[in-house]
Design a protein around this motif. Structure first.
Motif, PDB file in Angstrom:
ATOM      1  N   VAL A  47      -8.199   6.536  35.344  1.00 56.57           N
ATOM      2  CA  VAL A  47      -7.341   7.717  35.532  1.00 56.57           C
ATOM      3  C   VAL A  47      -5.981   7.483  34.882  1.00 56.57           C
ATOM      4  O   VAL A  47      -5.393   8.385  34.281  1.00 56.57           O
ATOM      5  N   GLU A  48      -5.489   6.255  34.967  1.00 55.96           N
ATOM      6  CA  GLU A  48      -4.206   5.924  34.341  1.00 55.96           C
ATOM      7  C   GLU A  48      -4.309   6.082  32.813  1.00 55.96           C
ATOM      8  O   GLU A  48      -3.425   6.624  32.170  1.00 55.96           O
ATOM      9  N   ARG A  49      -5.442   5.661  32.276  1.00 55.29           N
ATOM     10  CA  ARG A  49      -5.627   5.803  30.827  1.00 55.29           C
ATOM     11  C   ARG A  49      -5.702   7.280  30.419  1.00 55.29           C
ATOM     12  O   ARG A  49      -5.121   7.693  29.410  1.00 55.29           O
ATOM     13  N   LYS A  50      -6.420   8.071  31.215  1.00 52.30           N
ATOM     14  CA  LYS A  50      -6.510   9.510  30.923  1.00 52.30           C
ATOM     15  C   LYS A  50      -5.123  10.148  31.013  1.00 52.30           C
ATOM     16  O   LYS A  50      -4.742  10.965  30.189  1.00 52.30           O
ATOM     17  N   ARG A  51      -4.377   9.763  32.042  1.00 53.22           N
ATOM     18  CA  ARG A  51      -3.044  10.336  32.232  1.00 53.22           C
ATOM     19  C   ARG A  51      -2.171  10.048  30.999  1.00 53.22           C
ATOM     20  O   ARG A  51      -1.527  10.925  30.458  1.00 53.22           O
ATOM     21  N   ARG A  52      -2.237   8.807  30.550  1.00 50.46           N
ATOM     22  CA  ARG A  52      -1.429   8.381  29.400  1.00 50.46           C
ATOM     23  C   ARG A  52      -1.882   9.075  28.112  1.00 50.46           C
ATOM     24  O   ARG A  52      -1.100   9.713  27.422  1.00 50.46           O
ATOM     25  N   GLU A  53      -3.175   8.971  27.835  1.00 52.30           N
ATOM     26  CA  GLU A  53      -3.652   9.436  26.522  1.00 52.30           C
ATOM     27  C   GLU A  53      -3.783  10.950  26.441  1.00 52.30           C
ATOM     28  O   GLU A  53      -3.730  11.525  25.366  1.00 52.30           O
ATOM     29  N   GLU A  54      -3.989  11.604  27.571  1.00 51.29           N
ATOM     30  CA  GLU A  54      -4.141  13.063  27.551  1.00 51.29           C
ATOM     31  C   GLU A  54      -2.827  13.748  27.903  1.00 51.29           C
ATOM     32  O   GLU A  54      -2.762  14.979  27.981  1.00 51.29           O
ATOM     33  N   GLY A  55      -1.795  12.970  28.170  1.00 51.92           N
ATOM     34  CA  GLY A  55      -0.477  13.527  28.466  1.00 51.92           C
ATOM     35  C   GLY A  55      -0.491  14.453  29.671  1.00 51.92           C
ATOM     36  O   GLY A  55       0.146  15.500  29.667  1.00 51.92           O
ATOM     37  N   THR A  56      -1.241  14.076  30.697  1.00 51.91           N
ATOM     38  CA  THR A  56      -1.343  14.940  31.864  1.00 51.91           C
ATOM     39  C   THR A  56      -0.770  14.212  33.092  1.00 51.91           C
ATOM     40  O   THR A  56      -0.263  13.100  32.969  1.00 51.91           O
ATOM     41  N   SER A  57      -0.822  14.874  34.235  1.00 49.81           N
ATOM     42  CA  SER A  57      -0.225  14.233  35.413  1.00 49.81           C
ATOM     43  C   SER A  57      -1.175  14.310  36.604  1.00 49.81           C
ATOM     44  O   SER A  57      -2.089  15.142  36.650  1.00 49.81           O
ATOM     45  N   PHE A  58      -0.940  13.466  37.548  1.00 50.99           N
ATOM     46  CA  PHE A  58      -1.752  13.384  38.747  1.00 50.99           C
ATOM     47  C   PHE A  58      -1.522  14.633  39.609  1.00 50.99           C
ATOM     48  O   PHE A  58      -0.384  15.016  39.845  1.00 50.99           O
ATOM     49  N   SER A  59      -2.601  15.288  40.067  1.00 53.52           N
ATOM     50  CA  SER A  59      -2.399  16.498  40.878  1.00 53.52           C
ATOM     51  C   SER A  59      -3.031  16.409  42.263  1.00 53.52           C
ATOM     52  O   SER A  59      -2.759  17.249  43.115  1.00 53.52           O
ATOM     53  N   GLY A  60      -3.876  15.435  42.498  1.00 53.79           N
ATOM     54  CA  GLY A  60      -4.455  15.343  43.834  1.00 53.79           C
ATOM     55  C   GLY A  60      -5.717  14.495  43.873  1.00 53.79           C
ATOM     56  O   GLY A  60      -5.918  13.605  43.048  1.00 53.79           O
ATOM     57  N   TRP A  61      -6.585  14.871  44.821  1.00 53.37           N
ATOM     58  CA  TRP A  61      -7.743  14.038  45.154  1.00 53.37           C
ATOM     59  C   TRP A  61      -8.974  14.887  45.349  1.00 53.37           C
ATOM     60  O   TRP A  61      -8.873  16.075  45.637  1.00 53.37           O
ATOM     61  N   LYS A  62     -10.117  14.260  45.265  1.00 53.19           N
ATOM     62  CA  LYS A  62     -11.370  14.933  45.600  1.00 53.19           C
ATOM     63  C   LYS A  62     -12.238  13.991  46.412  1.00 53.19           C
ATOM     64  O   LYS A  62     -12.276  12.779  46.127  1.00 53.19           O
ATOM     65  N   LEU A  63     -12.894  14.535  47.385  1.00 52.47           N
ATOM     66  CA  LEU A  63     -13.898  13.751  48.090  1.00 52.47           C
ATOM     67  C   LEU A  63     -15.241  14.070  47.492  1.00 52.47           C
ATOM     68  O   LEU A  63     -15.465  15.176  46.973  1.00 52.47           O
ATOM     69  N   GLY A  64     -16.151  13.119  47.568  1.00 53.52           N
ATOM     70  CA  GLY A  64     -17.501  13.354  47.072  1.00 53.52           C
ATOM     71  C   GLY A  64     -18.500  12.886  48.104  1.00 53.52           C
ATOM     72  O   GLY A  64     -18.208  11.995  48.911  1.00 53.52           O
ATOM     73  N   LEU A  65     -19.667  13.528  48.107  1.00 53.73           N
ATOM     74  CA  LEU A  65     -20.772  13.079  48.948  1.00 53.73           C
ATOM     75  C   LEU A  65     -20.395  13.089  50.428  1.00 53.73           C
ATOM     76  O   LEU A  65     -20.700  12.155  51.171  1.00 53.73           O
ATOM     77  N   THR A  66     -19.718  14.151  50.834  1.00 51.48           N
ATOM     78  CA  THR A  66     -19.305  14.286  52.235  1.00 51.48           C
ATOM     79  C   THR A  66     -20.266  15.169  53.029  1.00 51.48           C
ATOM     80  O   THR A  66     -20.115  15.298  54.240  1.00 51.48           O
ATOM     81  N   SER A  67     -21.212  15.814  52.357  1.00 48.59           N
ATOM     82  CA  SER A  67     -22.200  16.614  53.097  1.00 48.59           C
ATOM     83  C   SER A  67     -23.577  15.969  52.940  1.00 48.59           C
ATOM     84  O   SER A  67     -23.855  15.308  51.939  1.00 48.59           O
ATOM     85  N   LYS A  68     -24.429  16.194  53.944  1.00 49.55           N
ATOM     86  CA  LYS A  68     -25.803  15.642  53.891  1.00 49.55           C
ATOM     87  C   LYS A  68     -26.539  16.215  52.680  1.00 49.55           C
ATOM     88  O   LYS A  68     -27.319  15.515  52.038  1.00 49.55           O
TER      89      LYS A  68
END
Ligand code: OOG
Ligand code: MG
Length: 263
Positions: A47-68
């Protein structure tokens, strides 16, 4: 601990797979040192590499696999989390092209937007509710970089939990005005119902999923901060899409929206 060169190698493989849209073999087949904990280190580095190379910024989080439904679909029986970047957000008014994905899928989500940090020592469901500015209907486009969308838990964690794009609805809702267990959800593809469920399909209450992640982050010296978005995890299985497909989500008391894919 991962050796620095191994960390760089895994980061590079994942970064290039997304950029070049090529599927890769599971990293766990090649790197026995990839565990749940070291996979989060790879995710941070990616994510740090994407942030640097794509010139973007951190906006939040996602959970995955939280439902059966999602756990059964993927054969992975524990949740994971990933990071969102600003350039992953698609505005509702913008067309969504099918072009940038390897084998994308779309799924319904409930997003929390925070007004306060989630601090320790322990984050409870009540803490999450108190720290939430509003909840909003969302969809996520996931796109695993692994062959046939097939992975183990460390693999998917390293791959930033298959994050690709996210779309937020327009109607913001006070968390106290909805029932985060019984709120119904209808997910449709081209006018036909793919699945119906309630918010409780996400760990009994999606705020519990957010608390689960907040506590995991604290063990790594990190935290959810005010202003950040948190996708609490798909309520149902993800659907594949093609050009001209339309998807809609409707939640009881939380409204919803439609998206259509273009070429
Ligand atoms: C992992 C990410 C799952 C969700 O909401 O469950 C996810 C995957 O299934 O590829 O985003
Ligand atoms: Mg998701």
């Amino acid at each position: 601990m991962l050796k620095v060169d191994v960390l760089e190698e895994m980061t590079d493989i994942l970064f290039r797979a997304e950029k070049e849209r090529v599927e890769i073999k599971k990293l766990t087949e090649q790197y026995p040192e990839l565990t749940i904990e070291t996979a989060y280190t790879v995710q941070e580095s990616l994510v740090e590499r994407k942030r640097r190379e794509e010139g973007t910024s951190f906006s939040g989080w996602k959970l995955g696999l939280t439902s059966k439904a999602k756990q059964r679909m993927m054969g992975v029986h524990e949740p994971s989390y990933g990071r969102l970047l600003s350039n992953m957000e698609v505005n509702l008014e913008d067309p969504i092209s099918v072009a940038p994905f390897i084998h994308g899928k779309i799924e319904p989500e409930i997003a929390f937007v925070m007004k306060r940090d989630l601090d320790g020592p322990v984050v409870t469901v009540a803490d999450v509710l108190n720290a939430t500015e509003y909840v909003i209907a969302a969809m996520e486009i996931i796109d695993s970089r692994y062959e046939n969308f097939n992975f183990t838990l460390p693999d998917v964690i390293a791959d930033n939990s298959s994050s690709s794009r996210y779309i937020l609805g327009k109607v913001k809702c006070d968390v106290r005005e909805i029932d985060l267990e019984r709120m119904g959800c209808v997910f449709k593809k081209n006018g036909e119902v793919c699945s119906t469920t309630t918010a409780a399909s996400v760990m009994g209450n999606p705020a519990r999923a957010v608390a689960w992640m907040a506590n995991k982050l604290l063990t790594r010296g990190q935290k959810v901060r005010a202003g950040e978005v948190v996708l609490s995890g798909a309520l149902t299985g993800a659907e594949t899409f093609n050009e001209n497909d339309t998807f809609s989500i409707r939640f009881d008391g939380l409204s919803g929206f439609d998206v259509t894919f273009t070429k």
